[in-house]
Design an enzyme around this catalytic site. Structure first.
Site, PDB file in Angstrom:
ATOM      1  N   ALA A 153       0.863  -1.180   0.000  1.00 51.36           N
ATOM      2  CA  ALA A 153       0.000   0.000   0.000  1.00 51.36           C
ATOM      3  C   ALA A 153       0.902   1.234   0.000  1.00 51.36           C
ATOM      4  O   ALA A 153       2.071   1.143   0.399  1.00 51.36           O
ATOM      5  CB  ALA A 153      -0.864  -0.022   1.246  1.00 51.36           C
ATOM      6  N   GLY A 213       0.502  -5.202   0.835  1.00 53.99           N
ATOM      7  CA  GLY A 213      -0.721  -5.216   0.032  1.00 53.99           C
ATOM      8  C   GLY A 213      -0.496  -5.785  -1.365  1.00 53.99           C
ATOM      9  O   GLY A 213      -1.430  -6.301  -1.987  1.00 53.99           O
ATOM     10  N   GLU A 266      -0.741  -9.402  -0.931  1.00 55.17           N
ATOM     11  CA  GLU A 266      -2.155  -9.725  -0.712  1.00 55.17           C
ATOM     12  C   GLU A 266      -2.922  -9.720  -2.031  1.00 55.17           C
ATOM     13  O   GLU A 266      -3.801 -10.557  -2.259  1.00 55.17           O
ATOM     14  CB  GLU A 266      -2.763  -8.734   0.284  1.00 55.17           C
ATOM     15  CG  GLU A 266      -2.103  -8.856   1.648  1.00 55.17           C
ATOM     16  CD  GLU A 266      -2.682  -7.915   2.671  1.00 55.17           C
ATOM     17  OE1 GLU A 266      -3.563  -8.343   3.417  1.00 55.17           O
ATOM     18  OE2 GLU A 266      -2.250  -6.746   2.717  1.00 55.17           O
TER      19      GLU A 266
HETATM   20  N1  DAK Z   1       4.562   3.396  -0.509  1.00 53.28           N
HETATM   21  C1  DAK Z   1       4.950   4.584  -0.997  1.00 53.28           C
HETATM   22  N2  DAK Z   1       6.125   4.772  -1.639  1.00 53.28           N
HETATM   23  C2  DAK Z   1       6.927   3.707  -1.783  1.00 53.28           C
HETATM   24  C3  DAK Z   1       6.579   2.425  -1.287  1.00 53.28           C
HETATM   25  C4  DAK Z   1       5.317   2.287  -0.627  1.00 53.28           C
HETATM   26  N3  DAK Z   1       4.877   1.113  -0.153  1.00 53.28           N
HETATM   27  N4  DAK Z   1       7.575   1.544  -1.561  1.00 53.28           N
HETATM   28  C5  DAK Z   1       8.520   2.283  -2.216  1.00 53.28           C
HETATM   29  N5  DAK Z   1       8.125   3.554  -2.357  1.00 53.28           N
HETATM   30  C6  DAK Z   1       8.844   4.658  -2.995  1.00 53.28           C
HETATM   31  C7  DAK Z   1      10.061   5.061  -2.160  1.00 53.28           C
HETATM   32  O1  DAK Z   1       9.692   5.947  -1.109  1.00 53.28           O
HETATM   33  C8  DAK Z   1      10.911   5.747  -3.220  1.00 53.28           C
HETATM   34  O2  DAK Z   1      10.367   7.013  -3.480  1.00 53.28           O
HETATM   35  P1  DAK Z   1      11.359   8.312  -3.724  1.00 53.28           P
HETATM   36  O3  DAK Z   1      12.187   8.384  -2.506  1.00 53.28           O
HETATM   37  O4  DAK Z   1      12.144   7.935  -4.965  1.00 53.28           O
HETATM   38  O5  DAK Z   1      10.386   9.441  -3.927  1.00 53.28           O
HETATM   39  C9  DAK Z   1      10.655   4.890  -4.453  1.00 53.28           C
HETATM   40  O6  DAK Z   1       9.419   4.201  -4.219  1.00 53.28           O
HETATM   41  C10 DAK Z   1      11.746   3.847  -4.703  1.00 53.28           C
HETATM   42  O7  DAK Z   1      11.898   3.117  -3.510  1.00 53.28           O
HETATM   43  P2  DAK Z   1      13.292   2.930  -2.733  1.00 53.28           P
HETATM   44  O8  DAK Z   1      14.204   4.065  -3.046  1.00 53.28           O
HETATM   45  O9  DAK Z   1      12.971   2.649  -1.314  1.00 53.28           O
HETATM   46  O10 DAK Z   1      13.864   1.622  -3.455  1.00 53.28           O
HETATM   47  P3  DAK Z   1      14.853   0.559  -2.822  1.00 53.28           P
HETATM   48  O11 DAK Z   1      15.271  -0.313  -3.948  1.00 53.28           O
HETATM   49  O12 DAK Z   1      15.923   1.207  -2.008  1.00 53.28           O
HETATM   50  O13 DAK Z   1      13.959  -0.290  -1.805  1.00 53.28           O
HETATM   51  C11 DAK Z   1      11.996  -1.515  -1.117  1.00 53.28           C
HETATM   52  C12 DAK Z   1      12.902  -1.045  -2.296  1.00 53.28           C
HETATM   53  C13 DAK Z   1      10.779  -2.211  -1.709  1.00 53.28           C
HETATM   54  C14 DAK Z   1      12.779  -2.505  -0.241  1.00 53.28           C
HETATM   55  C15 DAK Z   1      11.604  -0.267  -0.267  1.00 53.28           C
HETATM   56  O14 DAK Z   1      11.104   0.720  -1.156  1.00 53.28           O
HETATM   57  C16 DAK Z   1      10.553  -0.580   0.756  1.00 53.28           C
HETATM   58  O15 DAK Z   1      10.850  -1.126   1.821  1.00 53.28           O
HETATM   59  N6  DAK Z   1       9.300  -0.146   0.471  1.00 53.28           N
HETATM   60  C17 DAK Z   1       8.220  -0.271   1.419  1.00 53.28           C
HETATM   61  C18 DAK Z   1       7.672  -1.648   1.485  1.00 53.28           C
HETATM   62  C19 DAK Z   1       6.503  -1.665   2.449  1.00 53.28           C
HETATM   63  O16 DAK Z   1       6.716  -1.527   3.648  1.00 53.28           O
HETATM   64  N7  DAK Z   1       5.301  -1.695   1.892  1.00 53.28           N
HETATM   65  C20 DAK Z   1       4.074  -1.466   2.644  1.00 53.28           C
HETATM   66  C21 DAK Z   1       3.671  -2.682   3.403  1.00 53.28           C
HETATM   67  S1  DAK Z   1       2.283  -2.323   4.390  1.00 53.28           S
HETATM   68  C22 DAK Z   1      -5.007  -1.129   4.707  1.00 53.28           C
HETATM   69  C23 DAK Z   1      -4.811  -2.450   4.504  1.00 53.28           C
HETATM   70  C24 DAK Z   1      -3.594  -2.910   4.184  1.00 53.28           C
HETATM   71  C25 DAK Z   1      -2.538  -2.080   4.089  1.00 53.28           C
HETATM   72  C26 DAK Z   1      -2.719  -0.761   4.295  1.00 53.28           C
HETATM   73  C27 DAK Z   1      -3.958  -0.268   4.606  1.00 53.28           C
HETATM   74  N8  DAK Z   1      -6.307  -0.665   5.082  1.00 53.28           N
HETATM   75  C28 DAK Z   1      -7.304  -1.644   5.235  1.00 53.28           C
HETATM   76  C29 DAK Z   1      -6.582   0.707   5.248  1.00 53.28           C
HETATM   77  C30 DAK Z   1      -1.286  -2.655   3.703  1.00 53.28           C
HETATM   78  C31 DAK Z   1      -0.214  -2.084   3.989  1.00 53.28           C
HETATM   79  C32 DAK Z   1       1.015  -2.482   3.365  1.00 53.28           C
HETATM   80  O17 DAK Z   1       1.114  -2.879   2.233  1.00 53.28           O
END
Ligand code: DAK
Length: 267
Positions: A73, A118, A121
């Site tokens: 997400a 997400g 998922e």
């Molecule tokens: N959201 C927003 N931006 C993201 C992102 C994300 N999930 N993942 C990556 N980006 C953005 C980064 O901020 C970066 O943006 P800039 O700095 O260039 O502006 C760009 O994408 C490139 O990412 P990185 O520079 O971080 O790239 P790396 O190769 O260094 O790292 C990575 C890749 C995938 C390991 C890292 O980006 C990372 O850890 N990303 C986050 C992964 C994560 O935690 N995802 C979210 C999981 S929680 C809900 C239900 C469910 C959910 C939410 C709400 N409701 C019912 C309301 C679920 C939540 C989730 O999915």
């Protein structure tokens, strides 16, 4: 307002459709606008399923670029979210995931890189998961003070044991596609450069079968999970809402944006 081009739909030969989530600069993270467009297109394709002429026989879902399927997400969008928009997001996301899992024809998640939170998922809502060898999978929610909230706690259990699912969800770590394959989390592993070719080959095999038989088998198979799923999903949503506004969850999102490790106090 809708951003243009967040989704790309391509009609391939043999009534195979390919849907690409197109936000490569955010690693195809799912924001509200993408979810709205997904809901719209899935409903449109489902209506077109009524006629053999316009029917999609196999739907392939993938992410734009070489690096990421969907990195979860959109964490940055949550910063601006109030309680009412969180509820709206939750309902919308649940609608998208159920439109994918109840899509009349077979669906394939073609995982071309990070498949996290997400994004995993969403992949789990598909009938099949194809992944390139270098792709990685995980539920990083615990690092953000969250839990999976798109039905992942329930759907993952149709692919792996509860103890393996706990390792993945409690651990918040990433695993590579070969390990995901060994655990049964994904169906097919391909060399990086052959991902599309292999996925398409399989989609074409499915497209040769009698579509109504596939659709009927899918409905019957899905029915098996319904009781547990219907009991489990509201529980996941309740638990998600409980943690979303905790200090730890606010800290988790802040830490991601500030690119540092979160410090959780348990509050
Ligand atoms: N959201 C927003 N931006 C993201 C992102 C994300 N999930 N993942 C990556 N980006 C953005 C980064 O901020 C970066 O943006 P800039 O700095 O260039 O502006 C760009 O994408 C490139 O990412 P990185 O520079 O971080 O790239 P790396 O190769 O260094 O790292 C990575 C890749 C995938 C390991 C890292 O980006 C990372 O850890 N990303 C986050 C992964 C994560 O935690 N995802 C979210 C999981 S929680 C809900 C239900 C469910 C959910 C939410 C709400 N409701 C019912 C309301 C679920 C939540 C989730 O999915």
């Amino acid at each position: 307002m809708k951003e243009p081009g967040l989704l790309v739909i391509e009609n391939l030969d043999n009534h195979i459709s390919k849907l690409t989530i197109n936000r490569p600069s955010s690693l195809n993270a799912l924001n509200t606008a993408v979810l709205h467009e997904l809901a719209e297109i899935l409903s449109h394709l489902t209506i077109k399923n009524e006629s053999p002429k316009t029917r999609t026989k196999v739907l392939i879902i993938t992410g734009a670029g070489e690096k990421s399927f969907i990195a979860g997400a959109d964490i940055k969008e949550f910063e601006t979210m109030k309680e009412s928009s969180l509820q709206e997001y939750l309902v919308l996301a649940a609608r998208v995931m159920s439109s994918i899992s109840n899509f009349p024809a077979p669906t394939i998640a073609m995982v071309n890189g990070y498949c996290l939170g997400g994004g995993l998922e969403l992949a789990l809502s598909c009938d099949f998961i194809f992944a390139k060898e270098s792709a990685s999978f995980g539920f990083p929610e615990v690092e953000l003070g969250l839990i999976p909230g798109f039905g992942g706690t329930q759907r993952v259990l149709s692919r792996m044991s509860i103890s393996e699912a706990k390792k993945l969800i409690f651990g918040g770590h990433k695993i590579k596609a070969p390990e995901a394959s060994e655990l049964g989390l994904i169906d097919f592993l391909t060399k990086d450069e052959l991902l599309f070719e292999e996925t398409l080959k399989y989609a074409n095999k499915l497209a040769e079968k009698a579509p109504l038989s596939l659709q009927a088998s899918k409905r019957a198979l899905q029915e098996h999970h319904i009781t547990n799923f219907e009991r489990g999903l509201p529980s996941e949503h309740r638990e998600f809402a409980k943690v979303f506004f905790t200090d730890d969850s606010i800290e988790g999102r802040k830490a991601f944006i500030e690119n540092r490790k979160p410090f959780f106090k348990g509050e």
